[in-house]
Design a protein around this motif. Structure first.
Motif, PDB file in Angstrom:
ATOM      1  N   HIS A   1      64.525  22.281  48.369  1.00 47.76           N
ATOM      2  CA  HIS A   1      63.839  21.288  49.197  1.00 47.76           C
ATOM      3  C   HIS A   1      63.330  21.991  50.450  1.00 47.76           C
ATOM      4  O   HIS A   1      64.112  22.544  51.227  1.00 47.76           O
ATOM      5  CB  HIS A   1      64.804  20.158  49.563  1.00 47.76           C
ATOM      6  CG  HIS A   1      64.201  19.112  50.416  1.00 47.76           C
ATOM      7  ND1 HIS A   1      64.875  18.504  51.445  1.00 47.76           N
ATOM      8  CD2 HIS A   1      62.967  18.547  50.411  1.00 47.76           C
ATOM      9  CE1 HIS A   1      64.090  17.628  52.033  1.00 47.76           C
ATOM     10  NE2 HIS A   1      62.926  17.634  51.424  1.00 47.76           N
ATOM     11  N   VAL A   2      62.005  21.981  50.643  1.00 50.85           N
ATOM     12  CA  VAL A   2      61.374  22.655  51.774  1.00 50.85           C
ATOM     13  C   VAL A   2      60.848  21.585  52.720  1.00 50.85           C
ATOM     14  O   VAL A   2      59.878  20.887  52.408  1.00 50.85           O
ATOM     15  CB  VAL A   2      60.227  23.582  51.300  1.00 50.85           C
ATOM     16  CG1 VAL A   2      59.711  24.418  52.464  1.00 50.85           C
ATOM     17  CG2 VAL A   2      60.673  24.462  50.139  1.00 50.85           C
ATOM     18  N   GLU A   3      61.486  21.474  53.880  1.00 48.64           N
ATOM     19  CA  GLU A   3      61.188  20.371  54.795  1.00 48.64           C
ATOM     20  C   GLU A   3      61.590  20.776  56.207  1.00 48.64           C
ATOM     21  O   GLU A   3      62.699  21.265  56.420  1.00 48.64           O
ATOM     22  CB  GLU A   3      61.987  19.129  54.370  1.00 48.64           C
ATOM     23  CG  GLU A   3      61.992  17.978  55.322  1.00 48.64           C
ATOM     24  CD  GLU A   3      60.636  17.333  55.516  1.00 48.64           C
ATOM     25  OE1 GLU A   3      60.189  17.266  56.680  1.00 48.64           O
ATOM     26  OE2 GLU A   3      60.020  16.894  54.531  1.00 48.64           O
ATOM     27  N   ASP A   4      60.695  20.552  57.176  1.00 45.46           N
ATOM     28  CA  ASP A   4      61.006  20.925  58.554  1.00 45.46           C
ATOM     29  C   ASP A   4      61.758  19.847  59.325  1.00 45.46           C
ATOM     30  O   ASP A   4      62.429  20.139  60.303  1.00 45.46           O
ATOM     31  CB  ASP A   4      59.737  21.324  59.323  1.00 45.46           C
ATOM     32  CG  ASP A   4      58.714  20.209  59.395  1.00 45.46           C
ATOM     33  OD1 ASP A   4      57.526  20.492  59.192  1.00 45.46           O
ATOM     34  OD2 ASP A   4      59.076  19.058  59.659  1.00 45.46           O
ATOM     35  N   GLU A   5      61.674  18.599  58.907  1.00 41.07           N
ATOM     36  CA  GLU A   5      62.310  17.509  59.653  1.00 41.07           C
ATOM     37  C   GLU A   5      63.777  17.360  59.253  1.00 41.07           C
ATOM     38  O   GLU A   5      64.098  17.076  58.098  1.00 41.07           O
ATOM     39  CB  GLU A   5      61.569  16.197  59.412  1.00 41.07           C
ATOM     40  CG  GLU A   5      60.201  16.177  60.057  1.00 41.07           C
ATOM     41  CD  GLU A   5      59.523  14.826  59.927  1.00 41.07           C
ATOM     42  OE1 GLU A   5      60.210  13.795  60.111  1.00 41.07           O
ATOM     43  OE2 GLU A   5      58.327  14.818  59.636  1.00 41.07           O
ATOM     44  N   HIS A   6      64.638  17.530  60.245  1.00 37.17           N
ATOM     45  CA  HIS A   6      66.083  17.510  60.013  1.00 37.17           C
ATOM     46  C   HIS A   6      66.546  16.211  59.348  1.00 37.17           C
ATOM     47  O   HIS A   6      67.325  16.234  58.397  1.00 37.17           O
ATOM     48  CB  HIS A   6      66.815  17.732  61.341  1.00 37.17           C
ATOM     49  CG  HIS A   6      68.295  17.741  61.214  1.00 37.17           C
ATOM     50  ND1 HIS A   6      68.991  18.768  60.622  1.00 37.17           N
ATOM     51  CD2 HIS A   6      69.223  16.832  61.591  1.00 37.17           C
ATOM     52  CE1 HIS A   6      70.282  18.502  60.643  1.00 37.17           C
ATOM     53  NE2 HIS A   6      70.446  17.332  61.228  1.00 37.17           N
ATOM     54  N   SER A   7      66.081  15.070  59.856  1.00 38.71           N
ATOM     55  CA  SER A   7      66.538  13.788  59.311  1.00 38.71           C
ATOM     56  C   SER A   7      66.128  13.609  57.846  1.00 38.71           C
ATOM     57  O   SER A   7      66.894  13.062  57.048  1.00 38.71           O
ATOM     58  CB  SER A   7      66.012  12.626  60.156  1.00 38.71           C
ATOM     59  OG  SER A   7      64.599  12.625  60.173  1.00 38.71           O
ATOM     60  N   VAL A   8      64.958  14.090  57.482  1.00 30.55           N
ATOM     61  CA  VAL A   8      64.505  13.998  56.090  1.00 30.55           C
ATOM     62  C   VAL A   8      65.355  14.918  55.214  1.00 30.55           C
ATOM     63  O   VAL A   8      65.757  14.538  54.110  1.00 30.55           O
ATOM     64  CB  VAL A   8      63.006  14.333  55.953  1.00 30.55           C
ATOM     65  CG1 VAL A   8      62.570  14.338  54.497  1.00 30.55           C
ATOM     66  CG2 VAL A   8      62.169  13.342  56.763  1.00 30.55           C
ATOM     67  N   ARG A   9      65.663  16.117  55.710  1.00 26.11           N
ATOM     68  CA  ARG A   9      66.529  17.032  54.947  1.00 26.11           C
ATOM     69  C   ARG A   9      67.886  16.390  54.673  1.00 26.11           C
ATOM     70  O   ARG A   9      68.401  16.452  53.562  1.00 26.11           O
ATOM     71  CB  ARG A   9      66.711  18.366  55.681  1.00 26.11           C
ATOM     72  CG  ARG A   9      65.536  19.300  55.577  1.00 26.11           C
ATOM     73  CD  ARG A   9      65.878  20.726  55.980  1.00 26.11           C
ATOM     74  NE  ARG A   9      66.639  20.854  57.203  1.00 26.11           N
ATOM     75  CZ  ARG A   9      66.114  20.932  58.420  1.00 26.11           C
ATOM     76  NH1 ARG A   9      64.792  20.888  58.580  1.00 26.11           N
ATOM     77  NH2 ARG A   9      66.892  21.055  59.478  1.00 26.11           N
ATOM     78  N   LEU A  10      68.468  15.773  55.699  1.00 21.80           N
ATOM     79  CA  LEU A  10      69.773  15.133  55.522  1.00 21.80           C
ATOM     80  C   LEU A  10      69.717  14.024  54.475  1.00 21.80           C
ATOM     81  O   LEU A  10      70.581  13.937  53.591  1.00 21.80           O
ATOM     82  CB  LEU A  10      70.274  14.555  56.847  1.00 21.80           C
ATOM     83  CG  LEU A  10      70.743  15.549  57.895  1.00 21.80           C
ATOM     84  CD1 LEU A  10      71.085  14.825  59.199  1.00 21.80           C
ATOM     85  CD2 LEU A  10      71.946  16.322  57.395  1.00 21.80           C
ATOM     86  N   LEU A  11      68.708  13.155  54.574  1.00 24.51           N
ATOM     87  CA  LEU A  11      68.571  12.048  53.641  1.00 24.51           C
ATOM     88  C   LEU A  11      68.392  12.549  52.213  1.00 24.51           C
ATOM     89  O   LEU A  11      69.092  12.117  51.299  1.00 24.51           O
ATOM     90  CB  LEU A  11      67.383  11.161  54.031  1.00 24.51           C
ATOM     91  CG  LEU A  11      67.023  10.061  53.018  1.00 24.51           C
ATOM     92  CD1 LEU A  11      68.158   9.057  52.877  1.00 24.51           C
ATOM     93  CD2 LEU A  11      65.726   9.386  53.427  1.00 24.51           C
ATOM     94  N   TYR A  12      67.440  13.456  52.003  1.00 23.39           N
ATOM     95  CA  TYR A  12      67.161  13.949  50.656  1.00 23.39           C
ATOM     96  C   TYR A  12      68.374  14.656  50.071  1.00 23.39           C
ATOM     97  O   TYR A  12      68.704  14.481  48.903  1.00 23.39           O
ATOM     98  CB  TYR A  12      65.953  14.889  50.659  1.00 23.39           C
ATOM     99  CG  TYR A  12      64.610  14.198  50.704  1.00 23.39           C
ATOM    100  CD1 TYR A  12      64.432  12.967  51.327  1.00 23.39           C
ATOM    101  CD2 TYR A  12      63.504  14.787  50.141  1.00 23.39           C
ATOM    102  CE1 TYR A  12      63.192  12.356  51.368  1.00 23.39           C
ATOM    103  CE2 TYR A  12      62.257  14.177  50.176  1.00 23.39           C
ATOM    104  CZ  TYR A  12      62.106  12.967  50.791  1.00 23.39           C
ATOM    105  OH  TYR A  12      60.875  12.368  50.826  1.00 23.39           O
ATOM    106  N   LYS A  13      69.047  15.473  50.874  1.00 27.55           N
ATOM    107  CA  LYS A  13      70.232  16.187  50.384  1.00 27.55           C
ATOM    108  C   LYS A  13      71.283  15.194  49.895  1.00 27.55           C
ATOM    109  O   LYS A  13      71.839  15.350  48.810  1.00 27.55           O
ATOM    110  CB  LYS A  13      70.803  17.092  51.470  1.00 27.55           C
ATOM    111  CG  LYS A  13      71.991  17.920  51.010  1.00 27.55           C
ATOM    112  CD  LYS A  13      72.425  18.885  52.096  1.00 27.55           C
ATOM    113  CE  LYS A  13      73.635  19.709  51.719  1.00 27.55           C
ATOM    114  NZ  LYS A  13      73.418  20.663  50.657  1.00 27.55           N
ATOM    115  N   GLU A  14      71.533  14.169  50.691  1.00 33.91           N
ATOM    116  CA  GLU A  14      72.532  13.169  50.317  1.00 33.91           C
ATOM    117  C   GLU A  14      72.144  12.463  49.015  1.00 33.91           C
ATOM    118  O   GLU A  14      72.964  12.332  48.105  1.00 33.91           O
ATOM    119  CB  GLU A  14      72.691  12.149  51.447  1.00 33.91           C
ATOM    120  CG  GLU A  14      73.747  11.104  51.151  1.00 33.91           C
ATOM    121  CD  GLU A  14      73.937  10.137  52.311  1.00 33.91           C
ATOM    122  OE1 GLU A  14      74.013   8.929  52.031  1.00 33.91           O
ATOM    123  OE2 GLU A  14      74.001  10.588  53.471  1.00 33.91           O
TER     124      GLU A  14
END
Length: 119
Positions: A6-19
């Protein structure tokens, strides 16, 4: 277990997608930008890439150009807030294009379809 890069600069989006991805049984590797993703790909092979387009530094379109020069056959799903190329993901040499929203159904369906896995 399928591996998603997952390649994403926005921290909140990374957290959501990872979960969400991990709850569905995927292993998730995250890169905060395109440069980090390319470094990861030099020695690793995920099953699929979920890519943001708008990132500081090298954006998703340049990443795709460099990625395709690597001759690696990994499906790519663009997940972005910008619907510019939504009608034709092949214009960016991607396998799917999903506009980000609170409902991740389309993104998850695209991932499942590209990995050849049923719902």
């Amino acid at each position: 277990m399928s591996v998603i890069l997952h390649v994403e600069d926005e921290h909140s989006v990374r957290l959501l997608y990872k979960e969400v991805f991990e709850e569905l049984g995927y292993k998730v590797i995250q890169a905060v930008d395109a440069e980090e993703a390319l470094k990861f790909l030099r020695g690793n092979r995920p099953d699929i890439i979920v890519l943001d387009l708008k990132m500081p530094g090298m954006g998703g379109k340049r990443f795709l150009d460099k990625f395709h020069k690597m001759n690696t056959k990994i499906p790519v799903v663009i997940s972005t807030a910008y619907p510019y190329f939504q009608g034709d993901p092949t214009a960016l040499k991607a396998d799917a294009y999903v506009v980000k929203s609170g409902d991740m159904t389309e993104l998850l369906d695209s991932i499942r379809n590209l990995l050849g896995k049923p719902d």
